[in-house]
Write an enzyme that holds these catalytic residues in place. Structure first.
Site, PDB file in Angstrom:
ATOM      1  CD  GLU A   1      -1.633   2.250   1.847  1.00 44.46           C
ATOM      2  OE1 GLU A   1      -1.284   3.188   1.110  1.00 44.46           O
ATOM      3  OE2 GLU A   1      -1.651   2.326   3.073  1.00 44.46           O
TER       4      GLU A   1
ATOM      5  CB  CYS B   1      -1.965   5.985   3.205  1.00 42.91           C
ATOM      6  SG  CYS B   1      -2.947   4.988   4.324  1.00 42.91           S
TER       7      CYS B   1
END
Length: 508
Positions: free
Chosen positions: A262, A299
């Site tokens: 990720e 994120c």
């Protein structure tokens, strides 16, 4: 506070190995920590492979009890974790307390999920010995664990995406031992959680090699972990540059392995016309709050907002700039993170974008929010503007019409999230956008902001490359367990040799 060793946890023992490094806490005394290399990774992986021969065949009930025991042991160390996490990262104690609750809640959610057994996707085609022209054999299919998994700690979540975070929890739930490479930004926090996992292993009688912690502040341990022939999959949360390098190693092995990375995103927010006119100031304030939450170190940070040029857009920009100015400088996770953020802001300030906030120098390891604006045409003409700046930096993109907004949507790279700020009157304008945006992100949300990822069955935290390296996976929610499983078909296998989970009652 819990005593710390600065050592590695391998095969159930705290061991030495490698050179030492000094941690760089936001406050307090630095820790002396050992930095693992290939020999320590090799020992941990061999112990994990040995453990898999037992752990991979434990029942769902046994693994669920283990996950719950980890949660209990983490909670028992709550005060020590909060104090250490705050000292190492500068994150507020309330944030760390909430993150600890999320971590433990995730472990318990996975325990409940695997007890039910639905994730195994069990299928049975009974034998048809009399079928013409050929008989059919008895076929049973079930999802089985891959084997030892390498996990990398994340800088921005010292609990929820690190030692016992989503990657570790989902791998353990699947039946896979974990070798965890600690993040050098919070080695003390990582060791305390590793102590909790070690206590849970002993409490529930799991094999000693079920979990290992290897501390390191260099790339050597990470590369060795991905290259090791016993590693069957990798979970990673971090930067594009670091994740892509490790992904390339995983793909270039003699036997390539799944790399679930990720890697972050700009998480665009589309403010539609009716919503902008009706409540633009409120959206601007909400965006600024989301942009600066956790000093922008998420994120899912919504780094870009797209709206149509005009008086309402000017008011939006003024409101957002004022809200960001009121936020002021905040401590970042590491000195390196702060330096990278400042470099990113300086790069944007020299681009075609116009800076709307004052350029003030922050204290060491701190960041001031920054806001920029650019026309839709300039955004489309300068792809570098779409690079993530990790921190509280935002970009307002002013489009001239619906066609330019569509062009921006079509030009987006893969994202973790896309947000739509809309009112009912915007529905028709959004219809042609949805099929485009659905292909760009793992999560589409309406009238909210993406910071804050719910740990739930339906959550998807992932997206098309470069947001993540595997568009078919999620690192949050119960579907994350499926990353570390593979389907196995048993043909005419006697019941005595089948995995216990293959029947409805097995493992429950």
């Amino acid at each position: 506070m819990t005593d710390l060793t600065g050592r590695h946890l391998i095969a159930g023992k705290w061991v030495g190995g490698g050179d030492t490094f000094q941690s760089d806490p936001a406050s307090g005394t630095p820790l002396t920590v050992l930095s693992a290399g290939a020999p320590e990774v090799d020992a941990a992986m061999k112990a994990a492979e040995e453990a898999f021969e037992t752990y991979g065949w434990t029942s769902r009930a046994e693994r669920a009890a283990f996950l719950e025991a980890i949660a209990d042991e983490i909670e028992a160390r709550g005060d020590a974790l909060t104090a250490m996490g705050h000292a190492e990262t500068g994150l507020p104690e309330a944030r760390l307390s909430g993150e600890r609750g999320r971590t433990c809640g995730q472990l318990r959610l996975f325990a409940d999920h695997i007890r039910k057994g639905d994730y195994l996707d069990r299928r049975h085609d009974v034998a048809l010995p009399d079928r013409a022209p050929l008989p059919r054999p008895d076929l049973r299919m079930i999802q089985r664990p891959l084997g030892p998994v390498g996990v990398f700690g994340a800088s921005n979540f010292p609990l929820a995406f690190s030692t016992a975070g989503g990657d570790t929890a989902s791998a353990l739930a699947a039946g896979c031992p974990v070798v965890y490479k600690g993040h050098p930004g919070h080695p003390g926090t990582g060791e305390i959680v590793a102590q909790a996992i070690a206590a849970a292993i002993e409490k529930t009688g799991m094999p000693a090699g079920t979990f290992a912690l290897v501390q390191s502040n260099s790339n050597a341990a990470g590369e060795a972990l991905v290259k090791h022939p016993l590693t069957r999959a990798v979970g990673f949360t971090g930067s594009y540059r670091g994740g892509k390098a490790l992904f390339d190693i995983a793909m270039s092995r003699p036997e390539p392995i799944p790399f679930f990375g990720e890697l972050g995103a700009i998480n665009p927010v589309f403010v539609m016309d009716a919503a902008l006119k009706a409540r633009g100031n409120g959206i601007a304030k909400g965006w600024a709050a989301s942009l600066t939450m956790g000093v922008g170190q998420f994120c899912t940070n919504p780094g870009v907002v797209i709206l149509k040029a005009g008086p309402e857009a000017e008011a939006f920009a003024e409101t957002a700039a004022a809200a960001l100015a009121d936020t002021g400088a905040q401590v970042m996770l590491t000195a390196g993170t702060a330096q990278a953020y400042q470099s990113g802001v300086e790069t944007l300030s020299k681009s075609v974008a116009t800076q709307l906030t004052a350029s003030t120098e922050a204290k060491p390891r701190c960041a001031n929010p920054a806001l920029f604006r650019v026309s839709g045409q300039d955004w489309l003409s300068h792809p570098d503007l779409a690079h993530e700046v990790f921190g509280p930096a935002g970009m307002i993109v002013l489009v001239s019409d619906d066609a330019e907004r569509m062009a921006i949507a079509r030009g987006l790279d893969g994202q973790l999230t896309v947000t739509l700020q809309m009112d009912a009157a915007d529905t028709d304008a959004l219809r042609p956008l949805i099929p485009v945006l659905e292909r760009k992100a793992g999560r589409l949300l309406v009238n909210g902001f993406p910071t804050g990822v719910e740990v739930a069955d339906a959550m998807v935290h992932g997206g098309p490359f470069p947001a993540s390296t595997n568009f078919g996976a999620t690192s949050v929610g119960t579907l994350a367990i499926r990353r570390f499983l593979r389907p196995v078909c048993y043909q005419n296998m006697p019941d005595a040799l089948l995995p216990a989970d293959i029947t409805e009652k097995g493992g429950a």
